[in-house]
Design an enzyme around this catalytic site. Structure first.
Site, PDB file in Angstrom:
ATOM      1  CE1 TYR A 264      -3.764   2.376   0.598  1.00  0.00           C
ATOM      2  CE2 TYR A 264      -2.186   3.495   1.999  1.00  0.00           C
ATOM      3  CZ  TYR A 264      -3.378   3.502   1.297  1.00  0.00           C
ATOM      4  OH  TYR A 264      -4.151   4.624   1.290  1.00  0.00           O
TER       5      TYR A 264
ATOM      6  CD1 TRP B 214      -1.485   7.490  -0.965  1.00  0.00           C
ATOM      7  CD2 TRP B 214      -1.449   9.454  -2.064  1.00  0.00           C
ATOM      8  NE1 TRP B 214      -2.720   8.086  -0.817  1.00  0.00           N
ATOM      9  CE2 TRP B 214      -2.725   9.295  -1.471  1.00  0.00           C
ATOM     10  CE3 TRP B 214      -1.199  10.607  -2.787  1.00  0.00           C
ATOM     11  CZ2 TRP B 214      -3.731  10.251  -1.598  1.00  0.00           C
ATOM     12  CZ3 TRP B 214      -2.194  11.555  -2.908  1.00  0.00           C
ATOM     13  CH2 TRP B 214      -3.463  11.367  -2.322  1.00  0.00           C
TER      14      TRP B 214
HETATM   15  N1  MGD Z   1      -1.428   8.389  12.388  1.00  0.00           N
HETATM   16  C1  MGD Z   1      -1.873   8.414  11.136  1.00  0.00           C
HETATM   17  N2  MGD Z   1      -1.384   7.548  10.229  1.00  0.00           N
HETATM   18  C2  MGD Z   1      -1.834   7.585   8.961  1.00  0.00           C
HETATM   19  C3  MGD Z   1      -2.821   8.509   8.567  1.00  0.00           C
HETATM   20  C4  MGD Z   1      -3.333   9.399   9.553  1.00  0.00           C
HETATM   21  O1  MGD Z   1      -4.218  10.227   9.273  1.00  0.00           O
HETATM   22  N3  MGD Z   1      -2.825   9.326  10.809  1.00  0.00           N
HETATM   23  N4  MGD Z   1      -3.274   8.517   7.272  1.00  0.00           N
HETATM   24  C5  MGD Z   1      -3.153   7.287   6.512  1.00  0.00           C
HETATM   25  C6  MGD Z   1      -3.409   7.523   5.093  1.00  0.00           C
HETATM   26  S1  MGD Z   1      -4.949   8.149   4.715  1.00  0.00           S
HETATM   27  C7  MGD Z   1      -2.534   7.203   4.122  1.00  0.00           C
HETATM   28  S2  MGD Z   1      -3.020   7.331   2.486  1.00  0.00           S
HETATM   29  C8  MGD Z   1      -1.211   6.655   4.420  1.00  0.00           C
HETATM   30  C9  MGD Z   1      -0.096   7.144   3.467  1.00  0.00           C
HETATM   31  O2  MGD Z   1       0.980   6.299   3.557  1.00  0.00           O
HETATM   32  P1  MGD Z   1       1.983   6.056   2.330  1.00  0.00           P
HETATM   33  O3  MGD Z   1       1.252   6.235   1.044  1.00  0.00           O
HETATM   34  O4  MGD Z   1       2.681   4.784   2.552  1.00  0.00           O
HETATM   35  O5  MGD Z   1       2.972   7.272   2.534  1.00  0.00           O
HETATM   36  P2  MGD Z   1       4.005   7.968   1.552  1.00  0.00           P
HETATM   37  O6  MGD Z   1       4.899   8.779   2.399  1.00  0.00           O
HETATM   38  O7  MGD Z   1       3.291   8.677   0.459  1.00  0.00           O
HETATM   39  O8  MGD Z   1       4.835   6.735   0.984  1.00  0.00           O
HETATM   40  C10 MGD Z   1       5.100   6.543  -0.357  1.00  0.00           C
HETATM   41  C11 MGD Z   1       6.502   5.969  -0.513  1.00  0.00           C
HETATM   42  O9  MGD Z   1       6.698   5.673  -1.882  1.00  0.00           O
HETATM   43  C12 MGD Z   1       7.987   6.138  -2.279  1.00  0.00           C
HETATM   44  N5  MGD Z   1       7.941   6.382  -3.736  1.00  0.00           N
HETATM   45  C13 MGD Z   1       7.634   7.509  -4.412  1.00  0.00           C
HETATM   46  N6  MGD Z   1       7.672   7.297  -5.721  1.00  0.00           N
HETATM   47  C14 MGD Z   1       8.012   6.004  -5.907  1.00  0.00           C
HETATM   48  C15 MGD Z   1       8.213   5.191  -7.063  1.00  0.00           C
HETATM   49  O10 MGD Z   1       8.070   5.607  -8.188  1.00  0.00           O
HETATM   50  N7  MGD Z   1       8.557   3.885  -6.842  1.00  0.00           N
HETATM   51  C16 MGD Z   1       8.740   3.367  -5.598  1.00  0.00           C
HETATM   52  N8  MGD Z   1       9.081   2.094  -5.499  1.00  0.00           N
HETATM   53  N9  MGD Z   1       8.578   4.126  -4.494  1.00  0.00           N
HETATM   54  C17 MGD Z   1       8.200   5.417  -4.650  1.00  0.00           C
HETATM   55  C18 MGD Z   1       8.215   7.364  -1.450  1.00  0.00           C
HETATM   56  O11 MGD Z   1       9.595   7.683  -1.388  1.00  0.00           O
HETATM   57  C19 MGD Z   1       7.596   6.952  -0.113  1.00  0.00           C
HETATM   58  O12 MGD Z   1       8.539   6.318   0.707  1.00  0.00           O
HETATM   59  O13 MGD Z   1      -0.850   6.978   5.768  1.00  0.00           O
HETATM   60  C20 MGD Z   1      -1.842   6.541   6.705  1.00  0.00           C
HETATM   61  N10 MGD Z   1      -1.316   6.715   8.042  1.00  0.00           N
HETATM   62  N1  MGD Z   2      -0.952  18.487   2.630  1.00  0.00           N
HETATM   63  C1  MGD Z   2      -1.394  17.221   2.595  1.00  0.00           C
HETATM   64  N2  MGD Z   2      -2.625  16.952   2.111  1.00  0.00           N
HETATM   65  C2  MGD Z   2      -3.093  15.679   2.075  1.00  0.00           C
HETATM   66  C3  MGD Z   2      -2.300  14.589   2.506  1.00  0.00           C
HETATM   67  C4  MGD Z   2      -0.998  14.891   3.023  1.00  0.00           C
HETATM   68  O1  MGD Z   2      -0.251  13.996   3.441  1.00  0.00           O
HETATM   69  N3  MGD Z   2      -0.593  16.202   3.048  1.00  0.00           N
HETATM   70  N4  MGD Z   2      -2.781  13.293   2.432  1.00  0.00           N
HETATM   71  C5  MGD Z   2      -3.921  13.027   1.559  1.00  0.00           C
HETATM   72  C6  MGD Z   2      -4.603  11.774   1.921  1.00  0.00           C
HETATM   73  S1  MGD Z   2      -3.827  10.317   1.569  1.00  0.00           S
HETATM   74  C7  MGD Z   2      -5.831  11.727   2.468  1.00  0.00           C
HETATM   75  S2  MGD Z   2      -6.584  10.220   2.774  1.00  0.00           S
HETATM   76  C8  MGD Z   2      -6.557  12.946   2.806  1.00  0.00           C
HETATM   77  C9  MGD Z   2      -7.206  12.824   4.182  1.00  0.00           C
HETATM   78  O2  MGD Z   2      -8.071  13.860   4.408  1.00  0.00           O
HETATM   79  P1  MGD Z   2      -8.692  14.056   5.855  1.00  0.00           P
HETATM   80  O3  MGD Z   2      -9.149  12.787   6.403  1.00  0.00           O
HETATM   81  O4  MGD Z   2      -9.645  15.169   5.739  1.00  0.00           O
HETATM   82  O5  MGD Z   2      -7.385  14.545   6.614  1.00  0.00           O
HETATM   83  P2  MGD Z   2      -6.909  14.812   8.084  1.00  0.00           P
HETATM   84  O6  MGD Z   2      -6.046  16.014   7.977  1.00  0.00           O
HETATM   85  O7  MGD Z   2      -6.282  13.586   8.638  1.00  0.00           O
HETATM   86  O8  MGD Z   2      -8.198  15.094   8.955  1.00  0.00           O
HETATM   87  C10 MGD Z   2      -8.998  16.248   8.827  1.00  0.00           C
HETATM   88  C11 MGD Z   2      -9.305  16.780  10.191  1.00  0.00           C
HETATM   89  O9  MGD Z   2     -10.162  15.914  10.914  1.00  0.00           O
HETATM   90  C12 MGD Z   2     -10.043  16.291  12.271  1.00  0.00           C
HETATM   91  N5  MGD Z   2     -10.372  15.199  13.169  1.00  0.00           N
HETATM   92  C13 MGD Z   2      -9.619  14.130  13.500  1.00  0.00           C
HETATM   93  N6  MGD Z   2     -10.268  13.358  14.407  1.00  0.00           N
HETATM   94  C14 MGD Z   2     -11.450  13.966  14.651  1.00  0.00           C
HETATM   95  C15 MGD Z   2     -12.564  13.669  15.480  1.00  0.00           C
HETATM   96  O10 MGD Z   2     -12.610  12.680  16.195  1.00  0.00           O
HETATM   97  N7  MGD Z   2     -13.594  14.535  15.415  1.00  0.00           N
HETATM   98  C16 MGD Z   2     -13.610  15.625  14.636  1.00  0.00           C
HETATM   99  N8  MGD Z   2     -14.691  16.392  14.611  1.00  0.00           N
HETATM  100  N9  MGD Z   2     -12.569  15.944  13.864  1.00  0.00           N
HETATM  101  C17 MGD Z   2     -11.508  15.121  13.870  1.00  0.00           C
HETATM  102  C18 MGD Z   2      -8.609  16.706  12.484  1.00  0.00           C
HETATM  103  O11 MGD Z   2      -8.550  17.862  13.286  1.00  0.00           O
HETATM  104  C19 MGD Z   2      -8.091  16.868  11.084  1.00  0.00           C
HETATM  105  O12 MGD Z   2      -7.369  18.072  10.884  1.00  0.00           O
HETATM  106  O13 MGD Z   2      -5.661  14.054   2.815  1.00  0.00           O
HETATM  107  C20 MGD Z   2      -4.931  14.158   1.607  1.00  0.00           C
HETATM  108  N10 MGD Z   2      -4.331  15.451   1.585  1.00  0.00           N
HETATM  109 MO    MO Z   3      -5.012   8.581   2.385  1.00  0.00          MO
END
Ligand code: MGD
Ligand code: MGD
Ligand code: MO
Length: 795
Positions: free
Chosen positions: A114, A116
């Site tokens: 998994y 991005w």
């Molecule tokens: N505590 C907490 N944890 C969370 C979340 C949260 O809200 N709170 N959010 C979750 C969510 S919604 C998401 S989507 C995940 C995101 O988690 P990930 O998608 O695993 O995070 P990234 O840092 O985007 O990791 C992508 C990796 O791919 C590598 N990469 C980039 N390009 C390439 C390529 O072309 N080839 C290869 N082989 N590698 C490449 C980058 O260097 C990086 O190490 O995290 C989750 N974890």
């Molecule tokens: N700049 C930037 N943008 C991103 C990403 C990134 O890594 N960087 N990741 C992307 C990805 S993979 C995803 S999935 C989306 C995720 O998009 P979201 O899920 O919207 O992202 P978050 O910033 O984790 O959460 C939004 C807000 O929810 C609030 N929240 C958390 N827990 C609670 C709760 O229990 N109650 C309430 N009311 N609020 C709560 C937090 O204050 C938080 O700031 O974002 C995307 N956009």
């Molecule tokens: Mo995500």
């Protein structure tokens, strides 16, 4: 008419940019001229994507070569790495794959991978990996996304699809024209809409939010963080107790029911299960009335305020929004279900400006009203292995092979994973309870990682294969939520001896006897032409030739935003355009889900106290709720070392925001190094005081690279500030088994001693090749797989 733009564009998940290259170096990164609101993250490309954190050549861990026991320095994540040639690395990987599939079957290979990765669609790492694995005979994969796995599990039972969450949102233009009030759980965090998977030509969300503000639409921001809504929206802040929102939604529903303000016709003709839901609300099921007083005690929101909020929802055109984050907590499925139920009681689903939507500002795109185009993507083939695990159960699976678990109404068994193959993701960023994940990662026989950088995941691998960045290869950038196709022309030579995932898999496939099937005789450029050709065949509008497209750098689909109202058709003609649920209607109660027999989600939205929240017993020891949301300064762990993220660090550590009251009670001043801890782990961070953070809450964004002070010792604190050392690794419910990062309690204390050095962005210690390791490499290679492999000629 489109103007010609410079040919060298690159697409990133945070938008399209034009890197300016002088003497083989990117000296500047310019925004795409068609982007009305370029992301400031572009500035991080130089140091964050191309900087010193890169892996330069194939590396193999010393302890894996020597078969050291997985303790002390032999632990994965603690060891030294020896440089090997590409031929050696590829032979080792090919032989391991062949050994594992021969001895244990293909299910023993985990290619869930998994993550991005990067924006290009041909060099999309997981697609490349899955295409390769499917030809190898298959592998165990993962289901669902960390982003919205709970919603993916529950919404099909409720509305027959994930519309209004993943796709199909009502468009912003209609909302801006018609809506009186937006009730936004988790706010509308503008920082998140900088980003969109696959990249995109135009950032739309800032413009939409500006128009919401200009029209003076009332916005209610239900969130522990005031700045989850941009200031210009002038939102009313409801600083809710994290994890209690479900109680608030149920009380809003309760008020609408008992005050007779709900839409009887809607619930009778567009829904099933209203009676069961009402019985639950009024206490007929469990003796607890889900009224405003009940919710007030849970949420910290005044009962009168809840009642007033319910009345105003019914008193005008109301849109109920929810951030994806709210289903990334315990009971996330019920939160989604309750939000849909609230919108049903209001009765405005299908009407312009009414209804619900999940994830409006989660990424760029939801609600932009553009038609979806099927952009080119690499065909993956079919996976002969039908085994898959819920995406966030990876540590469980590794720790408990053969273990039984329930998921989505069925009983399953964890496969016996012997080889983990990760390309394009960073589990030591994204997974919860990283100490536990580190233990789980000791279990497999072999871990292979492709990455650009020395991430914590790469440091936990046995074989690390260096990947060329998006600027070092040619690709096509596109997102289903956007109208642009970007010609990502190579701007730089591949760094050191890095290669593309495609080249790596091509070599491996050759060794394993299916090279032609993998490449179909095409190299990178031929694949891009081929995919472009298939795209041309699939669309009904004129497209330039590939050469013309490549010369110009981009194309956009001729399209104007169209009015989209979620479920408009179903609402106006429920019999003729039924939803894909058993009843054809919105299911406030689902017989199917009830039939699964999960008391935590008994066929309808259901309140149960989260394992960790401020009103639970755990808060006595750990009295602060940790919000670990998406970072404003980077994309997950990507670009952490880039200038934007680096500038925000405090004494090299990730900033943690505290409410000034909580800080002063702990003697914490701005700029102090603090230790954040709970029973699962601890990390250092740098204190920022801010009254935009609700009392009792601390905010530490995700993405600081995991940096255990002593990686040889289990549970060592993270010096850098990765919140996932603290989060709980548990499924939302058995329906979705989704991650619950947001349900987490901690304590924070000032750290007065000299804090440990931060080494997160440094490579692991090198091992000298020497005779012993040279012998070990030769021995590994000589062991041989079940049948001889063609030896390689490339290096
Ligand atoms: N505590 C907490 N944890 C969370 C979340 C949260 O809200 N709170 N959010 C979750 C969510 S919604 C998401 S989507 C995940 C995101 O988690 P990930 O998608 O695993 O995070 P990234 O840092 O985007 O990791 C992508 C990796 O791919 C590598 N990469 C980039 N390009 C390439 C390529 O072309 N080839 C290869 N082989 N590698 C490449 C980058 O260097 C990086 O190490 O995290 C989750 N974890
Ligand atoms: N700049 C930037 N943008 C991103 C990403 C990134 O890594 N960087 N990741 C992307 C990805 S993979 C995803 S999935 C989306 C995720 O998009 P979201 O899920 O919207 O992202 P978050 O910033 O984790 O959460 C939004 C807000 O929810 C609030 N929240 C958390 N827990 C609670 C709760 O229990 N109650 C309430 N009311 N609020 C709560 C937090 O204050 C938080 O700031 O974002 C995307 N956009
Ligand atoms: Mo995500």
């Amino acid at each position: 008419m489109d103007r010609a733009v410079p040919a060298r564009l690159t697409s990133t998940h945070w938008g399209v940019f034009e890197p300016v290259v002088v003497d083989g170096e990117v000296v500047e990164v310019l925004p795409f001229e068609r982007d009305p609101a370029p992301s400031y993250l572009g500035a991080s490309i130089r140091d964050g994507m191309l900087g010193d954190t890169r892996v330069r050549c194939p590396m193999v861990s010393e302890s894996w070569l020597l078969r050291s026991p997985r303790r002390g320095p032999g632990r994965r994540g603690a060891g030294r790495f020896v440089q090997v040639s590409w031929a050696e690395a590829l032979d080792l990987v090919a032989w391991e794959l062949d050994r594992v599939r021969t001895c244990h079957g293909n299910t023993a290979i985990y290619a869930g991978s998994y993550g991005w990765a990067s924006a290009g669609r041909f060099h999309h790492a997981q697609s490349q990996l899955r295409r390769f694995m499917n030809l190898l005979g298959g592998a165990t994969t993962a289901r669902g996304a960390y982003s919205f796995a709970a919603a993916q599990a529950v919404l099909p039972h409720v509305i027959g699809s994930t519309d209004g969450c993943v796709d199909g949102h009502s468009d912003w233009d209609t909302i801006i024209e018609n809506t009186d009030m937006v009730l936004a759980f988790g706010g509308l965090p503008a920082k998140n809409a900088q980003v969109g998977s696959g990249g995109f030509g135009e950032h739309h969300t800032p413009g939409h939010l500006r128009r919401v503000a200009a029209r003076g639409i009332r916005v209610v921001n239900v969130s522990p963080l005031r700045d989850d809504c941009p200031e210009e929206l002038n939102a009313q802040w409801v600083p809710v107790v994290p994890g209690s929102d479900l109680a608030l939604v149920l009380a809003l529903c309760h008020t609408l029911v008992v005050e007779g303000l709900y839409d009887r016709d809607f619930t009778a003709t567009r829904c099933v299960g209203f009676d069961e839901f009402r019985a639950y609300l009024v206490g007929a099921v469990d003796g607890v009335s889900k009224d405003a007083r009940w919710a007030g005690a849970h949420t910290g929101v005044g009962a009168e305020d809840i009642v007033a909020l319910a009345r105003s929802l019914a008193g005008g055109r109301s849109m109920v929004m929810m951030a994806w984050a709210l289903q990334r907590g315990e009971n996330g499925e019920s939160m989604c279900w309750a939000v849909v139920a609230l919108a049903c009681l209001i009765g405005q689903i299908g009407l312009p400006g009414g209804g619900f939507g999940i994830g409006y500002s989660a990424v760029n795109g939801p609600g932009n009203g553009r038609r979806r185009v099927r952009w080119p993507s690499l065909p993956q083939g079919l996976n002969p292995v039908t085994e898959s695990i819920p995406v966030a159960r990876i540590a469980d699976a590794l720790l408990d092979p053969g273990g039984r678990y329930e998921y989505g109404g069925r009983k399953h068994t964890y496969p016996d994973i012997r080889l983990v193959y990760w390309a394009g993701g960073n589990p030591f960023h994204h997974h919860q309870d990283l100490g536990r994940l580190a233990e789980a990662f000791q279990r497999p026989e072999t871990v292979v990682v492709h990455d650009l950088h020395w991430t914590a995941t790469a440091k936990h691998a046995d074989i690390v294969l260096p990947v060329a960045s998006a600027l070092e290869r040619n690709d096509l950038g596109a997102s289903g939520r956007d109208n642009y196709l970007i010609a990502m022309a190579q701007a730089l030579p591949a760094l050191a001896s890095s290669r593309t995932d495609f080249d790596i898999f091509t070599e491996l496939a050759g060794r394993l006897g299916f090279g032609d099937a993998f490449t179909e005789g095409r190299d990178e450029k031929a694949w891009l032409r081929h995919l472009y050709g298939r795209f041309q065949e699939s669309v009904d509008f004129p497209t330039p030739s590939f050469s013309e497209f490549w010369r110009r750098g981009w194309l956009s689909v001729p399209d104007e935003p169209a009015d989209t109202v979620l479920f408009g058709q179903f609402i106006s003609d429920p019999g003729g355009a039924p939803l894909n649920t058993p009843s054809g209607r919105i299911e406030l109660f689902s017989q199917t889900v009830a039939g699964f027999g999960y008391p935590e989600i008994p066929g309808r939205a259901h309140w149960r106290e989260p394992t960790e929240w401020l009103n639970g017993p755990g808060a006595t020891t750990y009295p602060l709720h940790l919000i670990s949301n998406q970072p404003a300064t980077r994309l997950h762990s990507q670009l952490d070392a880039g200038s934007v993220s680096a500038a925000a660090k405090i004494r090299n550590r990730e900033p943690i925001r505290l409410n000034p009251g909580d800080a002063s009670a702990r003697g914490i001043s701005p700029g102090d190094v603090v230790l954040v801890r709970n029973e699962r782990g601890s990390c250092f961070a740098g204190a920022v005081l801010d009254d935009a953070v609700r009392q009792g809450v601390v905010h530490l964004a995700t993405g600081a690279w995991f940096d255990p002070v002593d990686p040889a010792t289990a549970g060592s604190p993270c010096a850098h500030g990765n919140p996932n050392v603290l989060t709980l690794d548990k499924g939302t419910t058995r329906l979705g088994q989704a991650p619950i990062a947001m349900s987490c309690l901690v304590e924070v204390e000032r750290f007065d001693a000299e804090p440990p050095a931060v080494r997160a962005w440094l490579p692991p210690p090198p091992a000298d090749r020497g005779v012993r390791l040279a012998d070990a490499i030769a021995a590994r290679l000589n062991e041989g797989p079940s049948r001889p492999l063609t030896s390689s000629t490339t290096d």
